[in-house]
Design a protein around this motif. Structure first.
Motif, PDB file in Angstrom:
ATOM      1  N   ILE A  47      23.090 -43.870   6.248  1.00 46.37           N
ATOM      2  CA  ILE A  47      21.920 -44.437   5.578  1.00 46.37           C
ATOM      3  C   ILE A  47      20.989 -43.325   5.118  1.00 46.37           C
ATOM      4  O   ILE A  47      20.485 -43.341   3.984  1.00 46.37           O
ATOM      5  N   ASP A  48      20.788 -42.320   5.974  1.00 46.24           N
ATOM      6  CA  ASP A  48      19.942 -41.176   5.592  1.00 46.24           C
ATOM      7  C   ASP A  48      20.524 -40.431   4.397  1.00 46.24           C
ATOM      8  O   ASP A  48      19.790 -40.013   3.491  1.00 46.24           O
ATOM      9  N   ALA A  49      21.840 -40.273   4.364  1.00 44.85           N
ATOM     10  CA  ALA A  49      22.483 -39.588   3.237  1.00 44.85           C
ATOM     11  C   ALA A  49      22.316 -40.393   1.949  1.00 44.85           C
ATOM     12  O   ALA A  49      22.065 -39.827   0.874  1.00 44.85           O
ATOM     13  N   ALA A  50      22.441 -41.703   2.043  1.00 49.20           N
ATOM     14  CA  ALA A  50      22.226 -42.559   0.871  1.00 49.20           C
ATOM     15  C   ALA A  50      20.784 -42.448   0.393  1.00 49.20           C
ATOM     16  O   ALA A  50      20.528 -42.377  -0.817  1.00 49.20           O
ATOM     17  N   ASP A  51      19.847 -42.425   1.338  1.00 52.09           N
ATOM     18  CA  ASP A  51      18.431 -42.257   0.982  1.00 52.09           C
ATOM     19  C   ASP A  51      18.181 -40.924   0.281  1.00 52.09           C
ATOM     20  O   ASP A  51      17.418 -40.851  -0.682  1.00 52.09           O
ATOM     21  N   THR A  52      18.814 -39.884   0.769  1.00 45.99           N
ATOM     22  CA  THR A  52      18.657 -38.560   0.164  1.00 45.99           C
ATOM     23  C   THR A  52      19.145 -38.578  -1.274  1.00 45.99           C
ATOM     24  O   THR A  52      18.471 -38.074  -2.183  1.00 45.99           O
ATOM     25  N   PHE A  53      20.307 -39.174  -1.509  1.00 45.00           N
ATOM     26  CA  PHE A  53      20.817 -39.284  -2.870  1.00 45.00           C
ATOM     27  C   PHE A  53      19.866 -40.127  -3.721  1.00 45.00           C
ATOM     28  O   PHE A  53      19.526 -39.747  -4.847  1.00 45.00           O
ATOM     29  N   ALA A  54      19.435 -41.261  -3.194  1.00 46.61           N
ATOM     30  CA  ALA A  54      18.538 -42.147  -3.945  1.00 46.61           C
ATOM     31  C   ALA A  54      17.240 -41.438  -4.320  1.00 46.61           C
ATOM     32  O   ALA A  54      16.670 -41.693  -5.379  1.00 46.61           O
ATOM     33  N   GLY A  55      16.807 -40.519  -3.466  1.00 46.39           N
ATOM     34  CA  GLY A  55      15.571 -39.786  -3.710  1.00 46.39           C
ATOM     35  C   GLY A  55      15.729 -38.575  -4.610  1.00 46.39           C
ATOM     36  O   GLY A  55      14.772 -37.825  -4.803  1.00 46.39           O
ATOM     37  N   GLY A  56      16.908 -38.348  -5.149  1.00 49.11           N
ATOM     38  CA  GLY A  56      17.113 -37.236  -6.080  1.00 49.11           C
ATOM     39  C   GLY A  56      18.116 -36.202  -5.633  1.00 49.11           C
ATOM     40  O   GLY A  56      18.386 -35.247  -6.361  1.00 49.11           O
ATOM     41  N   GLY A  57      18.673 -36.380  -4.438  1.00 52.58           N
ATOM     42  CA  GLY A  57      19.672 -35.427  -3.944  1.00 52.58           C
ATOM     43  C   GLY A  57      20.978 -35.527  -4.724  1.00 52.58           C
ATOM     44  O   GLY A  57      21.189 -36.447  -5.512  1.00 52.58           O
ATOM     45  N   ARG A  58      21.851 -34.581  -4.482  1.00 48.02           N
ATOM     46  CA  ARG A  58      23.141 -34.548  -5.173  1.00 48.02           C
ATOM     47  C   ARG A  58      24.185 -35.362  -4.421  1.00 48.02           C
ATOM     48  O   ARG A  58      24.084 -35.549  -3.214  1.00 48.02           O
ATOM     49  N   ARG A  59      25.189 -35.814  -5.174  1.00 45.84           N
ATOM     50  CA  ARG A  59      26.349 -36.433  -4.531  1.00 45.84           C
ATOM     51  C   ARG A  59      27.196 -35.286  -4.007  1.00 45.84           C
ATOM     52  O   ARG A  59      27.745 -34.508  -4.776  1.00 45.84           O
ATOM     53  N   THR A  60      27.266 -35.192  -2.699  1.00 47.34           N
ATOM     54  CA  THR A  60      27.971 -34.078  -2.067  1.00 47.34           C
ATOM     55  C   THR A  60      29.081 -34.602  -1.171  1.00 47.34           C
ATOM     56  O   THR A  60      29.171 -35.802  -0.894  1.00 47.34           O
ATOM     57  N   VAL A  61      29.876 -33.674  -0.692  1.00 44.35           N
ATOM     58  CA  VAL A  61      30.932 -34.028   0.252  1.00 44.35           C
ATOM     59  C   VAL A  61      30.316 -34.598   1.534  1.00 44.35           C
ATOM     60  O   VAL A  61      30.905 -35.475   2.167  1.00 44.35           O
ATOM     61  N   VAL A  62      29.125 -34.162   1.896  1.00 42.06           N
ATOM     62  CA  VAL A  62      28.459 -34.687   3.099  1.00 42.06           C
ATOM     63  C   VAL A  62      28.165 -36.177   2.927  1.00 42.06           C
ATOM     64  O   VAL A  62      28.358 -36.963   3.865  1.00 42.06           O
ATOM     65  N   LEU A  63      27.738 -36.571   1.753  1.00 41.21           N
ATOM     66  CA  LEU A  63      27.460 -37.980   1.486  1.00 41.21           C
ATOM     67  C   LEU A  63      28.740 -38.808   1.625  1.00 41.21           C
ATOM     68  O   LEU A  63      28.765 -39.828   2.310  1.00 41.21           O
ATOM     69  N   ARG A  64      29.797 -38.353   1.008  1.00 46.44           N
ATOM     70  CA  ARG A  64      31.078 -39.074   1.095  1.00 46.44           C
ATOM     71  C   ARG A  64      31.582 -39.103   2.540  1.00 46.44           C
ATOM     72  O   ARG A  64      32.047 -40.130   3.032  1.00 46.44           O
ATOM     73  N   GLN A  65      31.492 -37.972   3.239  1.00 43.31           N
ATOM     74  CA  GLN A  65      31.946 -37.930   4.631  1.00 43.31           C
ATOM     75  C   GLN A  65      31.126 -38.856   5.523  1.00 43.31           C
ATOM     76  O   GLN A  65      31.660 -39.458   6.454  1.00 43.31           O
ATOM     77  N   SER A  66      29.848 -38.989   5.236  1.00 49.57           N
ATOM     78  CA  SER A  66      29.013 -39.873   6.056  1.00 49.57           C
ATOM     79  C   SER A  66      29.422 -41.334   5.861  1.00 49.57           C
ATOM     80  O   SER A  66      29.364 -42.124   6.806  1.00 49.57           O
ATOM     81  N   ALA A  67      29.841 -41.689   4.648  1.00 48.49           N
ATOM     82  CA  ALA A  67      30.327 -43.056   4.409  1.00 48.49           C
ATOM     83  C   ALA A  67      31.572 -43.320   5.254  1.00 48.49           C
ATOM     84  O   ALA A  67      31.681 -44.366   5.911  1.00 48.49           O
ATOM     85  N   TRP A  68      32.507 -42.367   5.241  1.00 51.60           N
ATOM     86  CA  TRP A  68      33.729 -42.525   6.040  1.00 51.60           C
ATOM     87  C   TRP A  68      33.436 -42.514   7.536  1.00 51.60           C
ATOM     88  O   TRP A  68      34.062 -43.249   8.309  1.00 51.60           O
ATOM     89  N   ALA A  69      32.490 -41.704   7.963  1.00 52.28           N
ATOM     90  CA  ALA A  69      32.145 -41.647   9.387  1.00 52.28           C
ATOM     91  C   ALA A  69      31.568 -42.984   9.854  1.00 52.28           C
ATOM     92  O   ALA A  69      31.912 -43.470  10.944  1.00 52.28           O
ATOM     93  N   ALA A  70      30.703 -43.578   9.047  1.00 54.48           N
ATOM     94  CA  ALA A  70      30.149 -44.889   9.408  1.00 54.48           C
ATOM     95  C   ALA A  70      31.255 -45.950   9.427  1.00 54.48           C
ATOM     96  O   ALA A  70      31.249 -46.850  10.274  1.00 54.48           O
ATOM     97  N   TYR A  71      32.200 -45.831   8.518  1.00 53.91           N
ATOM     98  CA  TYR A  71      33.346 -46.745   8.499  1.00 53.91           C
ATOM     99  C   TYR A  71      34.144 -46.609   9.801  1.00 53.91           C
ATOM    100  O   TYR A  71      34.545 -47.611  10.405  1.00 53.91           O
ATOM    101  N   ARG A  72      34.369 -45.379  10.241  1.00 53.14           N
ATOM    102  CA  ARG A  72      35.084 -45.167  11.512  1.00 53.14           C
ATOM    103  C   ARG A  72      34.266 -45.717  12.691  1.00 53.14           C
ATOM    104  O   ARG A  72      34.838 -46.266  13.638  1.00 53.14           O
TER     105      ARG A  72
END
Length: 192
Positions: A47-72
């Protein structure tokens, strides 16, 4: 193979609004997950990574990895309510990776966080439909213009998906109708 006609316009600003909406929806159920697994930060991190992107951050591997981590985290949770809360967080981080393709499953990427959060709240309440109504009303009321605009460019939500699928279709129909009424187009279909 996708054709050029399958493509939709999708701006980075729209992706940011969609990710922010998804993060806000997922955050509604985060405490449900954390009550069951207080030491597991994967859904909160997503959720924090999504917020960071929504606030102007870049789409990074950390964002994608956080989605998979929450899925796990969802796969490892024992409580059904915690499972849906973690899935909501996973959808929030994944919303930044919505594809500009006119495919029905893309609707799940836009509305999945809100739908899983509503299901987590429903399960945590012992299936109290009043709680469900509040969660879905929140999702309808807080959907930004970008969510509605992008939904209106996509085919309708797909069938299936159990209770969460029902929520996705409910939100999809209602938000599209709101989009049509905002543009002056006549409403199509209705929910009872």
């Amino acid at each position: 193979m996708p054709t050029e006609s399958d493509r939709i316009e999708l701006s980075e600003d729209e992706l940011r609004e969609i990710a922010g909406y998804a993060a806000d929806g997922a955050r509604r159920a985060l405490s449900i997950f954390e009550r069951h697994l207080p030491a597991d930060t994967r859904p909160r991190d997503a959720i924090d990574a999504a917020d960071t992107f929504a606030g102007g951050g870049r789409r990074t591997v950390v964002l994608r990895q956080s989605a998979w981590a929450a899925y796990r985290a969802a796969q490892e949770a024992a409580s059904p309510a915690a499972v849906d809360a973690a899935r909501a967080a996973s959808h929030a981080a994944a919303a930044a990776y919505l594809h500009p393709r006119a495919r029905p499953h893309q609707v799940k990427h836009i509305l999945g966080a809100a739908a899983h959060a509503a299901r987590a709240e429903e399960l945590a309440s012992g299936e109290d439909r009043r709680v469900t109504a509040v969660g879905l009303a929140w999702a309808r009321h807080h959907a930004p213009a970008a969510v509605i605009a992008v939904l209106c460019r996509l085919p309708a939500a797909p069938s299936g998906g159990g209770r969460v699928g029902e929520f996705i279709r409910d939100l999809d129909v209602t938000l599209r109708a709101r989009g049509r009424s905002d543009t002056g187009d006549p409403p199509q279909g209705s929910l009872s």
